[in-house]
Structures are given as structure tokens and as C-alpha cells.
Motif scaffolding. Structure first.
Motif, PDB file in Angstrom:
ATOM      1  N   LEU A   1      -4.961  75.276  29.266  1.00  0.00           N
ATOM      2  CA  LEU A   1      -5.684  75.457  30.527  1.00  0.00           C
ATOM      3  C   LEU A   1      -6.872  74.519  30.599  1.00  0.00           C
ATOM      4  O   LEU A   1      -7.589  74.346  29.610  1.00  0.00           O
ATOM      5  CB  LEU A   1      -6.179  76.901  30.651  1.00  0.00           C
ATOM      6  CG  LEU A   1      -7.136  77.212  31.797  1.00  0.00           C
ATOM      7  CD1 LEU A   1      -6.408  77.189  33.122  1.00  0.00           C
ATOM      8  CD2 LEU A   1      -7.812  78.545  31.580  1.00  0.00           C
ATOM      9  N   ARG A   2      -7.086  73.947  31.768  1.00  0.00           N
ATOM     10  CA  ARG A   2      -8.302  73.183  32.040  1.00  0.00           C
ATOM     11  C   ARG A   2      -8.971  73.856  33.225  1.00  0.00           C
ATOM     12  O   ARG A   2      -8.409  73.939  34.308  1.00  0.00           O
ATOM     13  CB  ARG A   2      -7.954  71.734  32.369  1.00  0.00           C
ATOM     14  CG  ARG A   2      -9.045  70.941  33.085  1.00  0.00           C
ATOM     15  CD  ARG A   2     -10.002  70.307  32.120  1.00  0.00           C
ATOM     16  NE  ARG A   2     -11.138  69.720  32.797  1.00  0.00           N
ATOM     17  CZ  ARG A   2     -11.426  68.434  32.770  1.00  0.00           C
ATOM     18  NH1 ARG A   2     -10.648  67.591  32.143  1.00  0.00           N
ATOM     19  NH2 ARG A   2     -12.505  67.987  33.364  1.00  0.00           N
ATOM     20  N   TYR A   3     -10.155  74.380  32.983  1.00  0.00           N
ATOM     21  CA  TYR A   3     -10.942  75.009  34.035  1.00  0.00           C
ATOM     22  C   TYR A   3     -12.371  74.578  33.790  1.00  0.00           C
ATOM     23  O   TYR A   3     -12.873  74.711  32.674  1.00  0.00           O
ATOM     24  CB  TYR A   3     -10.799  76.535  33.979  1.00  0.00           C
ATOM     25  CG  TYR A   3     -11.479  77.248  35.103  1.00  0.00           C
ATOM     26  CD1 TYR A   3     -10.972  77.188  36.399  1.00  0.00           C
ATOM     27  CD2 TYR A   3     -12.632  77.989  34.888  1.00  0.00           C
ATOM     28  CE1 TYR A   3     -11.583  77.843  37.437  1.00  0.00           C
ATOM     29  CE2 TYR A   3     -13.256  78.660  35.924  1.00  0.00           C
ATOM     30  CZ  TYR A   3     -12.730  78.588  37.204  1.00  0.00           C
ATOM     31  OH  TYR A   3     -13.352  79.243  38.237  1.00  0.00           O
TER      32      TYR A   3
ATOM     33  N   ASP B   1     -14.172  84.269  28.798  1.00  0.00           N
ATOM     34  CA  ASP B   1     -13.539  85.522  28.368  1.00  0.00           C
ATOM     35  C   ASP B   1     -12.585  86.056  29.426  1.00  0.00           C
ATOM     36  O   ASP B   1     -11.482  86.515  29.108  1.00  0.00           O
ATOM     37  CB  ASP B   1     -14.592  86.583  28.048  1.00  0.00           C
ATOM     38  CG  ASP B   1     -15.369  86.249  26.781  1.00  0.00           C
ATOM     39  OD1 ASP B   1     -14.839  85.484  25.946  1.00  0.00           O
ATOM     40  OD2 ASP B   1     -16.503  86.744  26.637  1.00  0.00           O
ATOM     41  N   GLU B   2     -12.994  85.988  30.694  1.00  0.00           N
ATOM     42  CA  GLU B   2     -12.138  86.469  31.770  1.00  0.00           C
ATOM     43  C   GLU B   2     -10.878  85.618  31.885  1.00  0.00           C
ATOM     44  O   GLU B   2      -9.784  86.125  32.095  1.00  0.00           O
ATOM     45  CB  GLU B   2     -12.888  86.473  33.104  1.00  0.00           C
ATOM     46  CG  GLU B   2     -13.996  87.511  33.190  1.00  0.00           C
ATOM     47  CD  GLU B   2     -15.324  87.021  32.604  1.00  0.00           C
ATOM     48  OE1 GLU B   2     -15.385  85.870  32.125  1.00  0.00           O
ATOM     49  OE2 GLU B   2     -16.285  87.791  32.611  1.00  0.00           O
ATOM     50  N   LEU B   3     -11.036  84.312  31.735  1.00  0.00           N
ATOM     51  CA  LEU B   3      -9.877  83.418  31.807  1.00  0.00           C
ATOM     52  C   LEU B   3      -8.900  83.681  30.671  1.00  0.00           C
ATOM     53  O   LEU B   3      -7.690  83.708  30.872  1.00  0.00           O
ATOM     54  CB  LEU B   3     -10.314  81.958  31.770  1.00  0.00           C
ATOM     55  CG  LEU B   3     -10.931  81.431  33.056  1.00  0.00           C
ATOM     56  CD1 LEU B   3     -11.522  80.051  32.827  1.00  0.00           C
ATOM     57  CD2 LEU B   3      -9.899  81.392  34.157  1.00  0.00           C
ATOM     58  N   LEU B   4      -9.432  83.894  29.486  1.00  0.00           N
ATOM     59  CA  LEU B   4      -8.576  84.188  28.341  1.00  0.00           C
ATOM     60  C   LEU B   4      -7.793  85.483  28.587  1.00  0.00           C
ATOM     61  O   LEU B   4      -6.583  85.545  28.329  1.00  0.00           O
ATOM     62  CB  LEU B   4      -9.403  84.294  27.068  1.00  0.00           C
ATOM     63  CG  LEU B   4      -8.630  84.521  25.781  1.00  0.00           C
ATOM     64  CD1 LEU B   4      -7.620  83.393  25.556  1.00  0.00           C
ATOM     65  CD2 LEU B   4      -9.573  84.612  24.606  1.00  0.00           C
TER      66      LEU B   4
ATOM     67  N   VAL C   1      -3.661  85.769  28.824  1.00  0.00           N
ATOM     68  CA  VAL C   1      -2.899  86.696  27.972  1.00  0.00           C
ATOM     69  C   VAL C   1      -2.113  87.669  28.834  1.00  0.00           C
ATOM     70  O   VAL C   1      -0.928  87.934  28.590  1.00  0.00           O
ATOM     71  CB  VAL C   1      -3.840  87.444  26.997  1.00  0.00           C
ATOM     72  CG1 VAL C   1      -3.114  88.574  26.307  1.00  0.00           C
ATOM     73  CG2 VAL C   1      -4.426  86.465  25.984  1.00  0.00           C
ATOM     74  N   ALA C   2      -2.728  88.175  29.897  1.00  0.00           N
ATOM     75  CA  ALA C   2      -2.031  89.114  30.788  1.00  0.00           C
ATOM     76  C   ALA C   2      -0.873  88.424  31.513  1.00  0.00           C
ATOM     77  O   ALA C   2       0.194  89.005  31.680  1.00  0.00           O
ATOM     78  CB  ALA C   2      -3.020  89.698  31.797  1.00  0.00           C
TER      79      ALA C   2
END
Length: 142
Positions: A122-124, A131-134, A138-139
Motif C-alpha cells: 500500500l502507498r498512502y 493503524d487504521e489503514l493496517l 487486514v479486514a
């Protein structure tokens, strides 16, 4: 309604209708699925490796970077056990985030399919939401 047809390693076609509508990404999930499935069809028709074919289409250095990273971390091109396969996809949402995934799947003796591993890059550009992106990644894979 969006319809898709998938042919698994057994050669048996499977038809299904993915849910459409307003999830978090307002149709981006469906659009990504359709785009990447079509690119796989084009790569197959051209007799090209799906990863190399995608690289040849890149116009974004950010997308190219996540695609290369996912392929590298997944050991794209390395031999797999009998009955296993690998797939690759990449997508950008509004030019704000770039993601690529490699999935390794196997077909069991009874014909069922199992996802063995998914590698995601991912590139953001906002580190504030790491933490939210991770959690979202995963979800999404789960």
C-alpha cells in the motif's frame, strides 16, 4: 447487477453475483474487481505474464512501486507446489491510495479452493492513519 464468471484451476466455471452498492468506497471495490479481471483476460490473450503485462501498462510511478513491492515480497515467478496458483491485482482510489495484492491459492483433492497467503502493498501519503489503514487492509484480506 454485476455478473462475473471465474474458472478455477479445475476448469469448472463458477458463476456468482458480487454484491453492489454503497460500501465504504462507493463502487470502487467492484470497479477494481472488474478492471483487474479484464486485465488478466488481456494478459492471457496476449500470452503475457499478468505481472509483466500490468507493468507494461503503468503510467503512475506510485502504482508501479506498489505493484513491484507486492510481486517481490510474494516471490512472483517462483515455483509453487502442484495445485497452487498465484494472482496479482492493483488499483488506485482517487489517486489518494495505491494498493497491490498477490494471492496464492490452492485446489484441494476434493476440488475446494483455499487462499493460502495474500501479500499486500500500500502507498498512502498520510502516516497519521497508519493503524487504521493496517486494520482495513487486514479486514479486506480476511
Amino acid at each position: 447487477m454485476l455478473w462475473a464468471s471465474v474458472e478455477i484451476a479445475t476448469g469448472t466455471p463458477a458463476s456468482f453475483a458480487p454484491t453492489t452498492g454503497y460500501w465504504r468506497a462507493v463502487f470502487n471495490t467492484n470497479t477494481a474487481f472488474v478492471n483487474e479481471s479484464f486485465i488478466d483476460e488481456l494478459a492471457f490473450a496476449a500470452g503475457k505474464d499478468p505481472y509483466e503485462y500490468r507493468l507494461s501498462l503503468m503510467s503512475s510511478s506510485r502504482m508501479e512501486a506498489v505493484l513491484k513491492l507486492a510481486a517481490e515480497k510474494a516471490a512472483w515467478g517462483a515455483p509453487l507446489p502442484y495445485g497452487w496458483g498465484r494472482g496479482i491485482a492493483c488499483y488506485s482510489t482517487w489517486g489518494a491510495s495505491y494498493v497491490a495484492q498477490v494471492a496464492e491459492v490452492s485446489v484441494r483433492a476434493d476440488g475446494s479452493v483455499r487462499v493460502e497467503r495474500v501479500v499486500c502493498a500500500l502507498r498512502y501519503d498520510s502516516a497519521d492513519e497508519y493503524d487504521e489503514l493496517l486494520e482495513l487492509l487486514v479486514a479486506a484480506v480476511s
